[in-house]
Scaffold this motif. Sequence first.
Motif, PDB file in Angstrom:
ATOM      1  N   ASN A 164      20.601   2.288  -2.889  1.00  0.00           N
ATOM      2  CA  ASN A 164      21.250   1.235  -2.097  1.00  0.00           C
ATOM      3  C   ASN A 164      21.853   1.779  -0.802  1.00  0.00           C
ATOM      4  OD1 ASN A 164      23.366   2.676  -3.133  1.00  0.00           O
ATOM      5  ND2 ASN A 164      24.187   0.995  -4.378  1.00  0.00           N
ATOM      6  N   LYS A 165      21.443   2.979  -0.425  1.00  0.00           N
ATOM      7  CA  LYS A 165      21.850   3.527   0.867  1.00  0.00           C
ATOM      8  C   LYS A 165      20.754   4.482   1.345  1.00  0.00           C
ATOM      9  CE  LYS A 165      24.508   7.457  -0.932  1.00  0.00           C
ATOM     10  NZ  LYS A 165      25.833   8.105  -0.983  1.00  0.00           N
ATOM     11  N   LYS A 166      20.880   4.959   2.577  1.00  0.00           N
ATOM     12  CA  LYS A 166      19.843   5.839   3.119  1.00  0.00           C
ATOM     13  C   LYS A 166      19.793   7.153   2.345  1.00  0.00           C
ATOM     14  CE  LYS A 166      20.152   8.131   7.061  1.00  0.00           C
ATOM     15  NZ  LYS A 166      20.219   8.399   8.510  1.00  0.00           N
ATOM     16  N   GLU A 167      18.634   7.439   1.797  1.00  0.00           N
ATOM     17  CA  GLU A 167      18.447   8.708   1.094  1.00  0.00           C
ATOM     18  C   GLU A 167      16.989   9.120   1.185  1.00  0.00           C
ATOM     19  OE1 GLU A 167      19.553  10.925  -3.116  1.00  0.00           O
ATOM     20  OE2 GLU A 167      20.525   9.056  -2.518  1.00  0.00           O
ATOM     21  N   LYS A 168      16.763  10.444   1.227  1.00  0.00           N
ATOM     22  CA  LYS A 168      15.415  10.976   1.402  1.00  0.00           C
ATOM     23  C   LYS A 168      15.141  12.064   0.375  1.00  0.00           C
ATOM     24  CE  LYS A 168      16.845  11.756   5.629  1.00  0.00           C
ATOM     25  NZ  LYS A 168      16.957  12.203   7.046  1.00  0.00           N
ATOM     26  N   TYR A 169      13.950  11.995  -0.209  1.00  0.00           N
ATOM     27  CA  TYR A 169      13.509  13.052  -1.102  1.00  0.00           C
ATOM     28  C   TYR A 169      12.113  13.468  -0.658  1.00  0.00           C
ATOM     29  CZ  TYR A 169      11.576  15.348  -5.246  1.00  0.00           C
ATOM     30  OH  TYR A 169      10.974  16.238  -6.100  1.00  0.00           O
ATOM     31  N   PHE A 170      12.007  14.625  -0.012  1.00  0.00           N
ATOM     32  CA  PHE A 170      10.726  15.178   0.387  1.00  0.00           C
ATOM     33  C   PHE A 170      10.419  16.316  -0.578  1.00  0.00           C
ATOM     34  CE2 PHE A 170      12.269  13.114   4.188  1.00  0.00           C
ATOM     35  CZ  PHE A 170      11.137  12.480   4.672  1.00  0.00           C
ATOM     36  N   GLY A 171       9.641  16.010  -1.604  1.00  0.00           N
ATOM     37  CA  GLY A 171       9.391  16.957  -2.674  1.00  0.00           C
ATOM     38  C   GLY A 171       8.366  18.008  -2.317  1.00  0.00           C
ATOM     39  N   GLU A 172       8.059  18.835  -3.312  1.00  0.00           N
ATOM     40  CA  GLU A 172       7.056  19.873  -3.134  1.00  0.00           C
ATOM     41  C   GLU A 172       5.650  19.241  -3.148  1.00  0.00           C
ATOM     42  OE1 GLU A 172       7.856  23.017  -2.548  1.00  0.00           O
ATOM     43  OE2 GLU A 172       9.956  22.401  -2.616  1.00  0.00           O
ATOM     44  N   ILE A 173       4.683  20.041  -2.763  1.00  0.00           N
ATOM     45  CA  ILE A 173       3.287  19.597  -2.827  1.00  0.00           C
ATOM     46  C   ILE A 173       2.902  19.460  -4.302  1.00  0.00           C
ATOM     47  CG2 ILE A 173       0.903  20.142  -2.211  1.00  0.00           C
ATOM     48  CD1 ILE A 173       2.801  19.486   0.151  1.00  0.00           C
ATOM     49  N   ASP A 174       2.358  18.297  -4.678  1.00  0.00           N
ATOM     50  CA  ASP A 174       2.085  17.984  -6.085  1.00  0.00           C
ATOM     51  C   ASP A 174       0.699  17.347  -6.205  1.00  0.00           C
ATOM     52  OD1 ASP A 174       2.244  17.306  -8.788  1.00  0.00           O
ATOM     53  OD2 ASP A 174       3.244  15.412  -8.344  1.00  0.00           O
ATOM     54  N   PRO A 175      -0.361  18.148  -6.357  1.00  0.00           N
ATOM     55  CA  PRO A 175      -1.726  17.598  -6.397  1.00  0.00           C
ATOM     56  C   PRO A 175      -1.996  16.678  -7.580  1.00  0.00           C
ATOM     57  CG  PRO A 175      -1.738  19.980  -6.022  1.00  0.00           C
ATOM     58  CD  PRO A 175      -0.354  19.608  -6.458  1.00  0.00           C
ATOM     59  N   SER A 176      -1.192  16.754  -8.645  1.00  0.00           N
ATOM     60  CA  SER A 176      -1.499  15.974  -9.847  1.00  0.00           C
ATOM     61  C   SER A 176      -1.464  14.470  -9.586  1.00  0.00           C
ATOM     62  CB  SER A 176      -0.526  16.332 -10.973  1.00  0.00           C
ATOM     63  OG  SER A 176       0.806  15.988 -10.621  1.00  0.00           O
ATOM     64  N   THR A 177      -0.630  14.018  -8.654  1.00  0.00           N
ATOM     65  CA  THR A 177      -0.535  12.579  -8.368  1.00  0.00           C
ATOM     66  C   THR A 177      -1.781  12.066  -7.654  1.00  0.00           C
ATOM     67  OG1 THR A 177       1.868  12.778  -8.207  1.00  0.00           O
ATOM     68  CG2 THR A 177       0.907  10.807  -7.269  1.00  0.00           C
ATOM     69  N   ALA A 178      -2.533  12.982  -7.012  1.00  0.00           N
ATOM     70  CA  ALA A 178      -3.677  12.573  -6.184  1.00  0.00           C
ATOM     71  C   ALA A 178      -4.713  11.785  -6.980  1.00  0.00           C
ATOM     72  CB  ALA A 178      -4.329  13.793  -5.536  1.00  0.00           C
ATOM     73  N   GLN A 179      -4.920  12.139  -8.252  1.00  0.00           N
ATOM     74  CA  GLN A 179      -5.959  11.467  -9.040  1.00  0.00           C
ATOM     75  C   GLN A 179      -5.642   9.984  -9.207  1.00  0.00           C
ATOM     76  OE1 GLN A 179      -6.198  12.545 -13.166  1.00  0.00           O
ATOM     77  NE2 GLN A 179      -4.052  13.161 -13.283  1.00  0.00           N
ATOM     78  N   TYR A 180      -4.364   9.638  -9.334  1.00  0.00           N
ATOM     79  CA  TYR A 180      -3.976   8.250  -9.505  1.00  0.00           C
ATOM     80  C   TYR A 180      -3.962   7.516  -8.154  1.00  0.00           C
ATOM     81  CZ  TYR A 180      -2.109  10.509 -13.692  1.00  0.00           C
ATOM     82  OH  TYR A 180      -1.964  11.254 -14.826  1.00  0.00           O
ATOM     83  N   SER A 181      -3.363   8.160  -7.171  1.00  0.00           N
ATOM     84  CA  SER A 181      -3.251   7.545  -5.847  1.00  0.00           C
ATOM     85  C   SER A 181      -4.620   7.304  -5.231  1.00  0.00           C
ATOM     86  CB  SER A 181      -2.408   8.443  -4.938  1.00  0.00           C
ATOM     87  OG  SER A 181      -2.193   7.842  -3.688  1.00  0.00           O
ATOM     88  N   ARG A 182      -5.556   8.215  -5.449  1.00  0.00           N
ATOM     89  CA  ARG A 182      -6.912   8.060  -4.889  1.00  0.00           C
ATOM     90  C   ARG A 182      -7.597   6.821  -5.471  1.00  0.00           C
ATOM     91  NH1 ARG A 182     -10.114  11.452  -2.110  1.00  0.00           N
ATOM     92  NH2 ARG A 182      -8.756  13.241  -2.529  1.00  0.00           N
ATOM     93  N   VAL A 183      -7.444   6.602  -6.768  1.00  0.00           N
ATOM     94  CA  VAL A 183      -8.013   5.391  -7.391  1.00  0.00           C
ATOM     95  C   VAL A 183      -7.427   4.152  -6.731  1.00  0.00           C
ATOM     96  CG1 VAL A 183      -8.146   4.027  -9.512  1.00  0.00           C
ATOM     97  CG2 VAL A 183      -8.502   6.496  -9.601  1.00  0.00           C
ATOM     98  N   LEU A 184      -6.113   4.153  -6.509  1.00  0.00           N
ATOM     99  CA  LEU A 184      -5.439   3.014  -5.885  1.00  0.00           C
ATOM    100  C   LEU A 184      -5.958   2.763  -4.475  1.00  0.00           C
ATOM    101  CD1 LEU A 184      -3.199   0.870  -5.813  1.00  0.00           C
ATOM    102  CD2 LEU A 184      -1.586   2.677  -5.218  1.00  0.00           C
ATOM    103  N   ILE A 185      -6.150   3.825  -3.700  1.00  0.00           N
ATOM    104  CA  ILE A 185      -6.566   3.705  -2.301  1.00  0.00           C
ATOM    105  C   ILE A 185      -8.030   3.308  -2.172  1.00  0.00           C
ATOM    106  CG2 ILE A 185      -6.917   5.013  -0.154  1.00  0.00           C
ATOM    107  CD1 ILE A 185      -4.478   6.755  -1.119  1.00  0.00           C
TER     108      ILE A 185
END
Length: 481
Positions: A164-185
Motif C-alpha cells: 500500500n505504499k511505494k516499494e521495490k523488489y529487484f530480485g536475482e536472476i531466476d531462470p525457473s520462472t521463464a518456463q511459465y512466463s513463456r507459455v503465458l507470453i
Amino acid sequence: MLHVERNDEIEQLRQMSKYFEADFIEDFNLACLDFDNKHGKGYISTYQMFPGLTAKTYNVCLAKELKFTKKETDITPTYFIYCVEGHYLHKFTSDPAHHKIHQNQNVILSGGFNEGHEIVLPAEVHLKISIIFLSPEKLKSVNDDKAKRIELTMNNLSKYFSMNKKEKYFGEIDPSTAQYSRVLIENKRVDTLGIIITEGAILNTLASQLHHHEKFKSNKGVRMLSSHDLNKIIELGDYIKDRLEKKITINQLSSFSGLNPKKLQEGFNFLYGESVNGLIQRLRMERARQLLQSTDMSVSEVCYKIGIISRSYFSQVFQEYFGILPSIFRLNMEKQGLIFELSYHSKAAPNLKRDDLEAILTTSKEKNKKNGITGALIYFKKSFFQLVEGNKKDILDLYREIENDDRHYDVTLIYTGFKLKRTFGDWSMAYLGNSNISAGVKIDGDLSFVELEPIMKGAEDHEVFSDILWRRVLTILKLAA
C-alpha cells in the motif's frame, strides 16, 4: 512520449493501439493489439482472470525507443514483472533515475496511491515480458476458490513486502520462472483451451515469483517440465477437447501420451493450473455453454453431447460454474436480444466464375435484407471466408442453406456466439475480392477489390484469425465508403 492514464488495463491497451496504429481486438475480459508497420512488429495482450488479477504480455520488437508514462487513479495494484527475453527501464515518477529490469529477473513493484510509472522500451530488442497486476482489495470481493487462495498468499507476502505504499523488489536472476512466463507470453490461442492455458500460466508465473521472493521458507526448487512433456500435455488438451462426449480416464490419457499418471497430473497442474479431471469438467461446461448459445439443441441433447448421462447432475455442475441453471441461461440469452454471429471458411468450386460471385452477392443481399441479416464475404485464393450476424434462428437457417450450396465445399464452421452489436450493420452483405493494386479499394459494380495478401496473413489458423480478419475488413470498408 505516450501517456496512459486510464485505470482499466483494456482501456490502456486501447490507447496504446492508437499509438502503434495497430489492429485492436476486445472480447469481454481480454484484449490484444497486433502490428507490423513503421513502429515495429509484435503483439501486446491483456487478460483479466477475475477482478483483482490481470496479466499483460509483450512480444514485440520496436523500430524506435518508446517512452511512456502510466498512472493508476484508483486502487493501485502490485506488479509482478518478468522478462523472458530482452530488458527495459522502469522508474516511479518520483524517482531520480530509471532501474534496468534484466532478462530472467524477478521484479515486484508497488506504487502506492497515485504514484505514476515511467517505462522505456528499447529499440531493436526482442522483448518478451509478462506483467501480472494483483489488487488484494479487489480480490476480497471475488467469490472464487483460486482468488481466495491468492488472497491468502498475498497476505503472507504482505508480511515482507508493503503493498500500500511505494516499494521495490529487484530480485536475482531466476531462470525457473521463464518456463511459465513463456507459455503465458507465447500462447495466442483464443479458444476455450487457450484461455485455460493462459489462466494456468498466470497462476504458475505468479506462484514461481512468490516462491522466489519467499525462498527462505523452503530450499526446494520448482520442478521443470521438459519441452517434450509440455507438447504432450498440449496434445492431450486437444485430445480431450475432441472427445468430450466420451468417457475419458487417466489410464486412457496415459496410454495415448506415454506419460505416467503422476507426470500427467504434474503437467496438467503446470499448464492448466488444475487437475486432469478438473480440466475435463471445465471443458465440458464451456462446451455446454457454447452449445446452448449457438445451437437449437435441448438441454438434454447438450447434456448427452458433452458425455454426461444425468441431466440433474449436469444442471447442478453448470450452475456451480456459471451461477445459473442451463435452462434459465438459454432463456436469458434469447430475451436479451443479443446479436448472433456465425463465421465459416470454405473452398470454392473449381469452375466458379465471376458471374457466380455476382449471383451469390445479389441473392445474399436480397435474402439478408428481408431477414435482418448483415455480414461480409471474402473471396481469396479460391477460398471463401464469410461472417453473418442477426437473429439466431435466421442465422442457423441460413447456414444450413450455405452448407448445401454446390458453389463451394469443405465448409468449416469457425465461430458462433452472441455479441452486443453488429460489426457490419451498414452492409446486408459486403464483398471483398483479391486485387493486384498496391493501395486503395477498387469498386466494380457491387464487388470491391483490394490487395488481400497482407490482410489475410495468418488465415491458416482460422479460429485465432477470424476476429482479427473481420476488424481489418471493417476498416477497409469504412475507408472505401
